[in-house]
Design a protein around this motif. Structure first.
Motif, PDB file in Angstrom:
ATOM      1  N   ILE A 105      44.863   2.084  -7.813  1.00 43.00           N
ATOM      2  CA  ILE A 105      44.625   2.245  -6.381  1.00 43.00           C
ATOM      3  C   ILE A 105      44.535   0.650  -5.890  1.00 43.00           C
ATOM      4  N   ASP A 106      45.263   0.753  -4.582  1.00 47.93           N
ATOM      5  CA  ASP A 106      45.690  -0.482  -3.896  1.00 47.93           C
ATOM      6  C   ASP A 106      44.321  -0.856  -3.173  1.00 47.93           C
TER       7      ASP A 106
ATOM      8  N   ASN B 245      49.761   8.625   3.831  1.00 49.81           N
ATOM      9  CA  ASN B 245      49.994   8.017   2.578  1.00 49.81           C
ATOM     10  C   ASN B 245      48.652   8.020   1.582  1.00 49.81           C
ATOM     11  N   SER B 246      47.639   8.540   1.978  1.00 46.48           N
ATOM     12  CA  SER B 246      46.256   8.331   1.315  1.00 46.48           C
ATOM     13  C   SER B 246      46.430   9.633   0.343  1.00 46.48           C
TER      14      SER B 246
ATOM     15  N   ALA C 260      41.820   7.032  -0.891  1.00 47.18           N
ATOM     16  CA  ALA C 260      42.669   5.986  -1.299  1.00 47.18           C
ATOM     17  C   ALA C 260      44.197   5.598  -1.208  1.00 47.18           C
ATOM     18  N   LEU C 261      44.533   4.487  -1.066  1.00 48.95           N
ATOM     19  CA  LEU C 261      45.780   4.316  -1.078  1.00 48.95           C
ATOM     20  C   LEU C 261      46.278   3.664  -2.182  1.00 48.95           C
TER      21      LEU C 261
ATOM     22  N   ARG D 229      41.440   6.285 -16.207  1.00 54.82           N
ATOM     23  CA  ARG D 229      40.490   5.390 -16.226  1.00 54.82           C
ATOM     24  C   ARG D 229      40.213   4.152 -15.068  1.00 54.82           C
ATOM     25  N   PHE D 230      41.362   4.237 -14.277  1.00 57.27           N
ATOM     26  CA  PHE D 230      41.194   3.056 -13.235  1.00 57.27           C
ATOM     27  C   PHE D 230      40.598   3.871 -12.077  1.00 57.27           C
ATOM     28  N   GLY D 231      40.161   4.996 -11.888  1.00 55.33           N
ATOM     29  CA  GLY D 231      39.585   5.772 -10.761  1.00 55.33           C
ATOM     30  C   GLY D 231      40.683   6.488 -10.024  1.00 55.33           C
ATOM     31  N   ALA D 232      41.817   6.510 -10.499  1.00 50.06           N
ATOM     32  CA  ALA D 232      42.956   6.773  -9.534  1.00 50.06           C
ATOM     33  C   ALA D 232      43.446   8.118 -10.274  1.00 50.06           C
TER      34      ALA D 232
END
Length: 175
Positions: free
Chosen positions: A58-59, A68-69, A78-79, A101-104
């Motif tokens: 996630i940016d 783009n989200s 999220a972007l 694991r990064f929430g993405a």
């Protein structure tokens, strides 16, 4: 006393993110598609089904969805960082999304992919109503003409049956 543990966890997470970026750089490259779709993401090596092709990072979170989200939950968008944000839509994708694991979302090969092939995913597997693709340019045999969103997919769609959709959508699929 908890500060050293927190600092250690932050350090490990930073190392994990750096590793994810290195893997992405090794696995794929962003190139011009040579068509109306602009840039796309292409495999830098061969992949077998089940292999992670891109690790999503996630940016930043955004209040409102954009073209783009990524929709993460009913009102959560999220972007993602490149290359994930560049991956084009296809009604017959080579990739599926799974939470990471990064929430993405990670992008996993759902069929064998050869080096040099554009990798794509179906935007309808994360977006309840898709705003990113009003006219689909995928040219697949089963092209829907637009991504349309999860709400328009039949409940027996292979990506839904396989569980390859955003977790928040699984409740809707069962209901």
């Amino acid at each position: 006393m908890s500060t050293p543990i927190i600092n250690k966890r932050v350090s490990i997470l930073r190392d994990d993110v750096a590793c994810a970026k290195q893997l992405n750089a090794r696995n794929v490259r962003v190139l011009n598609t040579g068509s109306d779709r602009g840039h796309g993401v292409f495999a830098s090596r061969d992949f077998l089904p089940g292999e992670i092709v891109i690790i999503g990072l996630i940016d930043r979170m955004v209040r409102n969805r954009t073209t783009n989200s990524f929709q993460m939950d009913w009102n959560v968008h999220a972007l993602f960082q490149k290359p994930a944000v560049i991956v084009n839509h296809s009604c017959h994708p080579k990739l599926a999304i799974v939470p990471n694991r990064f929430g993405a979302y990670d992008f996993v090969a759902i069929e064998q992919i050869s080096s040099g092939v554009e990798v794509t995913w179906d935007y309808a597997t994360s977006e309840f109503e898709c705003v990113g693709v009003s006219v689909c340019l995928c040219s697949s045999d089963n092209c829907r003409g637009e991504a349309a969103g999860f709400s328009k997919l039949p409940r027996d769609h292979p990506m839904i049956v396989s569980g390859f959709c955003a977790p928040y959508l699984t409740k809707f699929a069962k209901g």
